[in-house]
Enzyme design. Structure first.
Site, short mmCIF file in Angstrom:
data_model
loop_
_atom_site.label_atom_id
_atom_site.label_comp_id
_atom_site.label_asym_id
_atom_site.label_seq_id
_atom_site.Cartn_x
_atom_site.Cartn_y
_atom_site.Cartn_z
N GLU A 281 89.17 24.53 56.53
CA GLU A 281 88.89 23.68 57.69
C GLU A 281 87.84 24.33 58.60
O GLU A 281 87.10 23.63 59.30
CB GLU A 281 90.20 23.46 58.46
CG GLU A 281 90.20 22.24 59.36
CD GLU A 281 91.60 21.89 59.85
OE1 GLU A 281 92.44 21.52 59.01
OE2 GLU A 281 91.83 21.99 61.06
N HIS A 302 100.69 32.02 33.89
CA HIS A 302 101.10 31.16 32.78
C HIS A 302 100.68 29.73 33.04
O HIS A 302 101.25 28.80 32.47
CB HIS A 302 102.60 31.29 32.58
CG HIS A 302 103.01 32.72 32.37
ND1 HIS A 302 103.01 33.31 31.13
CD2 HIS A 302 103.34 33.69 33.27
CE1 HIS A 302 103.36 34.59 31.27
NE2 HIS A 302 103.56 34.84 32.55
N LYS A 416 91.90 11.35 61.76
CA LYS A 416 92.89 11.03 62.81
C LYS A 416 92.48 9.73 63.51
O LYS A 416 93.29 8.85 63.75
CB LYS A 416 92.95 12.17 63.84
CG LYS A 416 93.67 13.44 63.36
CD LYS A 416 93.80 14.46 64.50
CE LYS A 416 94.57 15.70 64.06
NZ LYS A 416 94.79 16.68 65.13
O1 PA5 Z 1 93.40 23.79 63.03
C1 PA5 Z 1 93.48 22.71 63.59
O2 PA5 Z 1 92.98 22.51 64.71
C2 PA5 Z 1 94.24 21.56 62.97
O3 PA5 Z 1 94.58 21.76 61.65
C3 PA5 Z 1 95.50 21.33 63.76
O4 PA5 Z 1 96.34 22.46 63.71
C4 PA5 Z 1 96.28 20.10 63.27
O5 PA5 Z 1 95.42 19.00 63.11
C5 PA5 Z 1 97.37 19.75 64.26
O6 PA5 Z 1 96.81 19.50 65.52
P1 PA5 Z 1 97.65 19.51 66.84
O7 PA5 Z 1 98.15 20.90 67.08
O8 PA5 Z 1 96.71 19.08 67.90
O9 PA5 Z 1 98.78 18.55 66.65
#
Ligand code: PA5
Length: 428
Positions: A281, A302, A416
């Protein structure tokens, strides 16, 4: 102090390739230094004394009354807590009261499959369950939907006592969750400014569930602080995070677009999931990035290792091992008369697991496939703190080398927003 050890001997990178990007490395080091103030997650090992005490007091107050802690969260709110619990507590922690030593069972609901959630709710005693709602934005549909289900359930079963069964971790100023928490009187912890979801394991997002499971959160942060010192070494190939990032960056330039994290320790199994989010990410942007793949030794020897050794040369493998597994089992000399299995007798399971990792490293290296190892002397709060912190700094540094912002996630936001549009949320 035990230090985690990184070994890069099996990376197929020439010194001349490193020399070619020296200017880029120097710029990246400078950016890391000048942007340190913006990267608030870097100071988490040092500036949380007050909140640590608040967490420990809250856990001491709640633990005697709570038999289950259920984390409602996704992505960065869930993967770190899962990885840490797996690393530091018994794999069967939830199954045995004695193993827990007075602490509650831990469940992390990081998906919205109605079957899983219904199954869990059906076995919980609400009177002795605490729900921890974790969302930095306070807007993530998955977490908010779970929260709404739980709030309704608690209120219908426990009436005015419902708020005592909810704790929130969210941004101090922005988002719905902080507003709701204030209105309902929920106990609240905060995600500090400048700490994004996937960089939040060392703030209350990770510290609260850890403390509820008896994990020493001060030792975790002490390990992170020790790694921070190692990550300030300007001699970049002796800086664990910088060297990790530089070698990954050069691998990407060689079209190795996949990085496989392969722990050889069940305790470290979910570090691969946590790292997959962090690396994927943070760096998957503008047509660049490296696809993180999760594997487990020896299980995936395996399953996938044939592909890693003999398939396309498009990946590097990061082995994650431990010198000490925390327990040992002797293999009895039961079949001395059968040489093809008798050779195992007299050795230990740990020896077999370590030798299997070495054997896979050997097979990959012999086939000319790049691989590196990270070894924890033993899996403790301190070494886990070092590991989390090292990989976070490595990810930020890789972002600098690639010239991208490692801290946003426009692709995730797009998804989202599409959900909001689908459900007709005003403004979308
Ligand atoms: O790293 C990130 O920002 C995202 O993966 C968030 O952790 C995830 O989308 C959850 O977001 P939030 O903490 O706002 O609910």
């Amino acid at each position: 102090m035990e230090k985690i050890v990184l070994n890069f001997d099996n990376m197929k990178v020439e010194d001349s390739q490193i020399a070619e990007i020296e200017g880029k490395i120097a710029d990246a080091i400078q950016s890391m230094e000048s942007k340190r103030g913006e990267m608030a997650w870097r100071d988490l090992p040092y500036n949380q004394d007050a909140v640590i005490n608040e967490i420990l007091d809250y856990v001491a107050e709640k633990s005697p009354k709570v038999n289950a802690l259920v984390v409602l969260g996704i992505g960065g709110s869930a993967l770190g807590p899962i990885a840490l619990q797996q690393a530091l507590n018994s794999q069967f922690y939830n199954h045995d009261t004695q193993l827990r030593g007075g602490y509650p069972r831990l469940f992390v609901l990081d998906n919205i499959d109605p079957a899983t959630m219904s199954d869990l709710l059906a076995v919980l005693d609400l009177e002795t369950t605490l729900f921890s709602v974790v969302s930095k934005s306070g807007a993530t549909s998955e977490t908010m939907a779970q929260f709404m289900v739980v709030k309704d359930l608690l209120e219908s079963h426990l009436g005015l006592k419902a708020p005592e069964h909810i704790v929130c971790t969210t941004d101090a100023k922005n988002g719905n969750l902080i507003k709701i928490a204030g209105a309902e009187g929920y106990k609240t912890f905060y995600v500090p400014d400048g700490v994004g979801g996937r960089f939040s394991q060392l703030c209350p997002v990770g510290l609260l569930p850890a403390a509820f499971c008896g994990i020493d959160i001060k030792a975790l942060l002490a390990g992170a602080a020790e790694m921070d010192k190692m990550c300030q070494n300007a001699d970049y190939m002796n800086n664990p995070a910088y060297a990790f990032a530089i070698l990954h960056y050069l691998a990407m330039k060689q079209n190795k677009n996949i990085t496989v994290m392969m722990p050889y320790s069940d305790k470290l199994k979910f570090m691969a999931d946590w790292f997959a989010q962090l690396w994927g990410e943070s760096l998957g942007k503008q047509g660049m990035g490296q696809t993180p793949v999760k594997a487990l030794g020896t299980t995936d020897q395996h399953s996938q290792v044939q592909l890693y050794v003999d398939g396309p040369d498009d990946k590097i493998v990061v082995f994650l091992g431990a010198d000490d597994f925390g327990s040992e089992l002797q293999i009895p000399k039961t079949f001395d008369d059968m040489p093809s299995i008798g050779f195992l007798g007299g050795h230990t399971m740990g020896e077999l697991l370590r030798a299997s990792q070495k054997a896979t490293e050997y097979a990959l290296t012999k086939a000319g496939r790049s691989n590196m190892t990270i070894t924890l002397p033993s899996v403790t709060e301190n070494t886990m703190g070092q590991l989390f912190y090292m990989l976070e700094v490595a990810t930020a540094f890789a972002g600098e080398l690639m010239g991208i912002n490692a801290f946003d996630q426009p692709g995730v936001e797009e998804g989202k927003n599409a959900v909001y549009r689908h459900f007709g949320r005003p403004g979308f």
